[in-house]
Design an enzyme around this catalytic site. Structure first.
Site, PDB file in Angstrom:
ATOM      1  CB  THR A  15     -23.849  -4.220  65.543  1.00  0.00           C
ATOM      2  OG1 THR A  15     -22.810  -4.595  64.649  1.00  0.00           O
ATOM      3  CG2 THR A  15     -23.801  -2.727  65.752  1.00  0.00           C
ATOM      4  CB  SER A  61     -17.002 -12.487  61.711  1.00  0.00           C
ATOM      5  OG  SER A  61     -17.578 -11.448  60.961  1.00  0.00           O
ATOM      6  CB  THR A  91     -26.023  -7.734  59.984  1.00  0.00           C
ATOM      7  OG1 THR A  91     -24.801  -6.994  60.073  1.00  0.00           O
ATOM      8  CG2 THR A  91     -27.113  -7.020  60.747  1.00  0.00           C
ATOM      9  CB  THR A 167     -28.080 -12.132  50.235  1.00  0.00           C
ATOM     10  OG1 THR A 167     -28.337 -13.424  49.689  1.00  0.00           O
ATOM     11  CG2 THR A 167     -26.619 -11.797  50.015  1.00  0.00           C
ATOM     12  CD  GLN A 279     -19.247 -15.326  39.665  1.00  0.00           C
ATOM     13  OE1 GLN A 279     -19.029 -14.179  39.296  1.00  0.00           O
ATOM     14  NE2 GLN A 279     -18.399 -16.316  39.453  1.00  0.00           N
ATOM     15  CB  CYS A 280     -26.910 -13.197  38.608  1.00  0.00           C
ATOM     16  SG  CYS A 280     -26.025 -12.919  37.079  1.00  0.00           S
TER      17      CYS A 280
HETATM   18  N1  ASP Z   1     -19.754  -7.603  62.786  1.00  0.00           N
HETATM   19  C1  ASP Z   1     -21.100  -7.547  63.292  1.00  0.00           C
HETATM   20  C2  ASP Z   1     -21.620  -8.959  63.430  1.00  0.00           C
HETATM   21  O1  ASP Z   1     -22.014  -9.538  62.460  1.00  0.00           O
HETATM   22  C3  ASP Z   1     -21.959  -6.737  62.371  1.00  0.00           C
HETATM   23  C4  ASP Z   1     -23.409  -6.593  62.809  1.00  0.00           C
HETATM   24  O2  ASP Z   1     -23.870  -7.087  63.801  1.00  0.00           O
HETATM   25  O3  ASP Z   1     -24.146  -5.902  62.092  1.00  0.00           O
HETATM   26  O4  ASP Z   1     -21.642  -9.486  64.511  1.00  0.00           O
END
Ligand code: ASP
Length: 354
Positions: A15, A61, A91, A167, A279-280
């Site tokens: 982002t 992603s 992120t 995380t 999973q916690c």
């Molecule tokens: N979809 C974006 C990414 O991970 C989200 C971000 O950067 O916060 O590249």
């Protein structure tokens, strides 16, 4: 506190580097040079900031192990020219990349700080400016001639966290990350206060070594009430599979149906590594505490202790890439390599930074 003055900025995308597509309205990475247009301060902070931008810039992603390897190689190749490194990264998968790099950069003695933002740099209320400038300050911070934080970390909002303990927790607010089982390594307010007793230091007798071999034959199997034998077997019997992270309930518990125990035992007998991850978000696996985890122990499932999913997935990929012996991988899974797990005597929550 002394300061050195050269940092290498690696921009992978995310982002921080995005703007809206005029046609679809969706955020996508743009030209990296814009970063310097939006942040003229970078030329004034007295720290030489060189940069390498990935081409193309990507949404995180789309990150895969080849990106981890590329980052690790660039850092290794430029290691002696810079005081520290800042990685600009989306992120969404930042915690995976930071975890992977913590294993690949063995015996790291300089700071590698991942950061990014929730709003693009060009947006008025963006968190990008503070995140980036503070990350640069932390990456170059030294004391007694040595980097203060010789670790792979994530800096976001006002908190520095160990990368392989982190995380993504929040897609809305600026505090995108948390580290539930390990305290922050620093807090940035008027001063940047480091929690030195929680920082991991390298072995002074050895130097940095690069370990970028990866084996991706890992799967994550999240257990839920009502999960079917067909689903469990579809994963455990996948051709070529070498390791499975079982995401279990509470302190590492799972259903006690006979088919489940049998499917796990068969996988274990075939040499598939099975690791129990709760999973916690907070706390540790403790197999044997409840009857509902005894079958897992009997089936040869190993404890992931208090590790994050991001760290166990990347640790498995890294260990299986580096070692051909399953027994060696199993032994190292139970070893704290670079602060990613708390061994039994350290497992109590260590308390917030004061
Ligand atoms: N979809 C974006 C990414 O991970 C989200 C971000 O950067 O916060 O590249």
């Amino acid at each position: 506190m002394e300061k050195h003055n050269a940092v290498l900025l690696l921009c992978t995308g995310g982002t921080i580097s995005m703007s809206e597509d005029p046609v679809t309205g969706a955020l996508r990475p743009v030209n990296f040079e814009k970063i310097f247009d939006y942040l003229p301060e970078l030329n004034k902070i007295g720290i030489r900031t060189d940069s390498i931008a990935f081409d193309p810039l990507i949404d995180s992603s789309d990150v895969d192990p080849s990106i981890w390897s590329k980052l690790a190689h660039i850092i290794y190749d430029h290691y002696h020219q810079y005081d520290g490194f800042v990685v600009l990264h989306g992120t969404d998968t930042m915690a995976y990349s930071a975890s992977a790099l913590s294993f690949m950069l063995n015996n790291l003695s300089k700071a590698v700080i991942f950061t990014g933002s929730q709003l693009p740099l060009g947006v008025l209320r963006s968190d990008a400016r503070e995140n980036l400038l503070t990350a640069i300050e932390i990456a170059t911070a030294r004391e007694n001639g040595r980097p203060i934080v010789p670790e792979v970390c994530i800096f976001f909002e006002d908190t520095l966290l160990r990368g392989n303990r982190t995380t993504k927790q929040n897609a809305e607010h600026f505090n995108a990350f948390c580290s539930h089982n390990y305290p922050p390594l620093a807090k940035a307010g008027v001063h940047i206060r480091y929690a030195k007793k929680f920082i991991h230091y390298p072995d002074p007798q050895s130097s940095l070594s690069l370990r970028t071999r990866i084996d991706q034959q890992v799967a994550v199997l999240k257990i839920f009430p009502g999960i079917s034998e067909k689903t469990v077997r579809a994963i455990l019997e996948m051709p070529g599979l070498k390791a499975v992270v079982l995401e279990t309930f509470g302190s590492g518990n799972a259903p006690r149906q006979e088919w489940f125990r049998k499917a796990l035992s068969e996988a274990n007998d075939k040499g598939i590594i099975l690791v129990n991850k709760t999973q916690c978000a907070v706390g540790s696996v403790e197999m044997g505490r409840y009857e509902t985890s005894l079958d897992l122990l009997k089936a040869g499932v190993l404890s992931g202790m208090d590790i994050t999913t991001e760290a166990i997935v990347t640790k498995l990929m890294y260990l299986m890439g580096e070692h051909s012996s399953t027994e060696e991988v199993k032994k190292l899974l139970q070893t704290n390599l670079c602060g990613e797990i708390s061994l039994e005597d350290e497992q109590a929550y260590l308390g917030p930074l004061r």
